[in-house]
Design a protein around this motif. Structure first.
Motif, PDB file in Angstrom:
ATOM      1  N   GLU A  63       0.828  -1.194   0.000  1.00 55.48           N
ATOM      2  CA  GLU A  63       0.000   0.000   0.000  1.00 55.48           C
ATOM      3  C   GLU A  63       0.870   1.254   0.000  1.00 55.48           C
ATOM      4  N   ASP A  89      -1.409  -3.559   7.326  1.00 58.04           N
ATOM      5  CA  ASP A  89      -2.844  -3.693   7.573  1.00 58.04           C
ATOM      6  C   ASP A  89      -3.520  -2.329   7.609  1.00 58.04           C
ATOM      7  N   GLY A  90      -3.173  -1.461   6.641  1.00 55.32           N
ATOM      8  CA  GLY A  90      -3.830  -0.170   6.523  1.00 55.32           C
ATOM      9  C   GLY A  90      -3.316   0.904   7.447  1.00 55.32           C
ATOM     10  N   ARG A 124      -6.877 -10.107   6.157  1.00 55.73           N
ATOM     11  CA  ARG A 124      -6.980  -8.793   5.510  1.00 55.73           C
ATOM     12  C   ARG A 124      -5.756  -8.503   4.645  1.00 55.73           C
ATOM     13  N   ARG A 128      -5.906  -8.083   0.555  1.00 51.81           N
ATOM     14  CA  ARG A 128      -5.479  -6.831  -0.054  1.00 51.81           C
ATOM     15  C   ARG A 128      -4.309  -7.067  -1.012  1.00 51.81           C
TER      16      ARG A 128
END
Length: 483
Positions: A63, A89-90, A124, A128
């Motif tokens: 990300e 994880d974001g 997750r 993703r």
């Protein structure tokens, strides 16, 4: 007296020939089964290598850093060897690598230690990263695709099976929460026919590295004896001169024996080099281990990453980045933005100005005590001793110490990429070159390299398959006589 010596020599010669025939005949029955397996699986490996998740693949699936949530810098971590800002994880996290190889994580949002990686988090991350729903997730210690020691610090692993058409399985580290391995159904299928049998790599055997090494050595050793005796016998049975066999033939054999003899003469040398170099792949006796720099010198050279600062300014420079890394190798305080990408950017920590390539030769000299620098060159393309196109350019430093050490250094980060001495360069000749034939000219002309490998692999398959047929007939002969 001399007659006795000559008769004794003849008896010893006959005994040696008989021993060679018996070794080749009976040990060769089993050895040829291994030869068939190795040649066939080697051809598979040319097209489907062992699964691996490269840094570039990990970077492409990561990300972008959420700079709006980066509120806490890792205060008091200036002694760390490397500090990386990335997403987990974001949420942004600091990955801190200590001088002793330990790794810790801190939240960049709160400054606290993130929660442990559990099944929900692994699900997750896998969804993703893989771009598909997760069918199942379970903790494992290892399996066929994660049995190597490089995964040890990430264990236990979370194995996530994706609901995609490729049958993808992702392995999530319990240490970092990042994917560390990826396989597809196609890769797993072909590797059971390729790398696994070729390397004698079943999980139960590979879990203990030393037992696996011993297995490779004790399987390859008798096969080397079969190859060498076969070459000797093949040459003994040739009559290229005037005393030829009936019909002017240079070989006395027919049928499968003829195929075995001719293919052995044509491909026997290549077969022998392959099996000997394969035996050397596990470095029997650790004779090719080479030297290493003193640990204190390695720690001093690695330096300190320094504490991240001026994050507001860096946010503007590194907008859209997926990783930002602080390092201090060779005294070069650098920031790498998206280091694993095709086009990484390098900045000076002091003022965030674009960094320029450096020559850390003076600092690198501490890694070669007792040696003086005698040569330095910049590698922009692979050569005989550095065959990987990735990671270039590199600086190669040559020293005049007793081990004739060469150091390969990254000119942007100052990191020591590889250390070679004359022992490791000899290993390059006797193992890597003779086993994979990654001679630069051949690898550049990939079709020529492919044809070369197929030519000798087919010769080896004819040799080994004919040996299997002859061995089977030899084993069935007493049964036929009994009947």
């Amino acid at each position: 007296m001399w007659g006795f010596v000559r008769r004794s020599d003849r008896r010893w010669g006959r005994a040696a020939v008989r021993l060679a025939f018996l070794t080749h005949r009976w040990v060769g029955i089993v050895a040829c089964l291994f030869f068939v397996m190795w040649f066939a699986s080697g051809l598979v490996m040319m097209y489907v290598p062992y699964p691996a998740l490269t840094p570039a693949q990990s970077w492409s699936g990561a990300e972008q850093i959420d700079w709006g949530r980066v509120h806490q810098a890792p205060v008091g971590e200036g002694m760390a060897r490397r500090i990386t800002l990335e997403m987990r994880d974001g949420s942004p996290v600091w990955r801190i690598e200590g001088a002793e190889g330990d790794t810790r994580l801190l939240s960049a949002a709160t400054g606290t230690v993130p929660a442990a990686v559990d099944a929900a988090l692994a699900t997750r991350v896998a969804a993703r990263f893989g771009g598909a729903a997760v069918r199942s997730v379970a903790p494992i210690a290892d399996d066929q695709w994660t049995v190597a020691g490089g995964f040890d610090r990430h264990r236990p692993l979370w194995k996530a099976t994706l609901a995609d058409g490729a049958g993808t399985e992702l392995y999530i580290s319990s240490l970092t929460g990042q994917p560390v391995q990826r396989t597809t159904g196609r890769q797993r299928w072909w590797n059971w026919l390729g790398s696994v049998p070729h390397w004698l790599y079943p999980t139960m055997l590979r879990r203990d590295r030393e037992n696996w090494r011993q297995a490779v050595m004790w399987v390859s050793g008798p096969c080397i004896a079969v190859a060498l005796t076969g070459l000797w016998i093949g040459l003994l049975r040739m009559r290229p001169g005037r005393r030829r066999y009936r019909g002017g033939r240079v070989t006395p054999y027919h049928g499968w024996m003829l195929w075995h003899h001719v293919s052995g003469l044509l491909g026997g040398v290549m077969l022998t080099t392959w099996i000997v170099s394969g035996w050397l792949s596990v470095d029997p006796g650790h004779g090719f281990a080479g030297g290493s720099a003193p640990e204190a010198a390695m720690r001093a050279y690695a330096g300190q990453a320094g504490e991240p600062h001026a994050l507001d300014r860096l946010r503007q420079v590194a907008e859209g980045a997926r990783s930002v890394e602080w390092s201090g190798d060779a005294g070069l305080r650098r920031i790498a933005i998206d280091r694993a990408s095709p086009h990484p950017r390098w900045l000076e920590q002091a003022d965030l100005a674009p960094a320029r390539p450096a020559d850390p030769a003076r600092v690198a000299a501490m890694l070669v005590p007792g040696g003086h620098l005698i040569g330095s060159e910049v590698l922009t393309a692979p050569d005989f001793y550095w065959t990987q196109p990735s990671g270039l350019p590199l600086i190669r430093l040559r020293f005049d110490d007793a081990a004739q050490t060469w150091l390969y250094v990254d000119p942007m980060s100052g990191a020591l990429v590889e250390r070679q001495d004359r022992v490791r360069r000899a290993y390059r000749w006797v193992y890597t070159l003779l086993h994979t034939w990654d001679w630069p000219w051949l690898t550049v002309h990939h079709r020529v390299w492919t044809g070369w490998m197929w030519l000798w692999s087919i010769a080896g398959l004819v040799l080994s398959i004919s040996g299997v047929v002859l061995g089977w007939r030899r084993l069935r002969r007493p049964v036929a006589r009994g009947r």
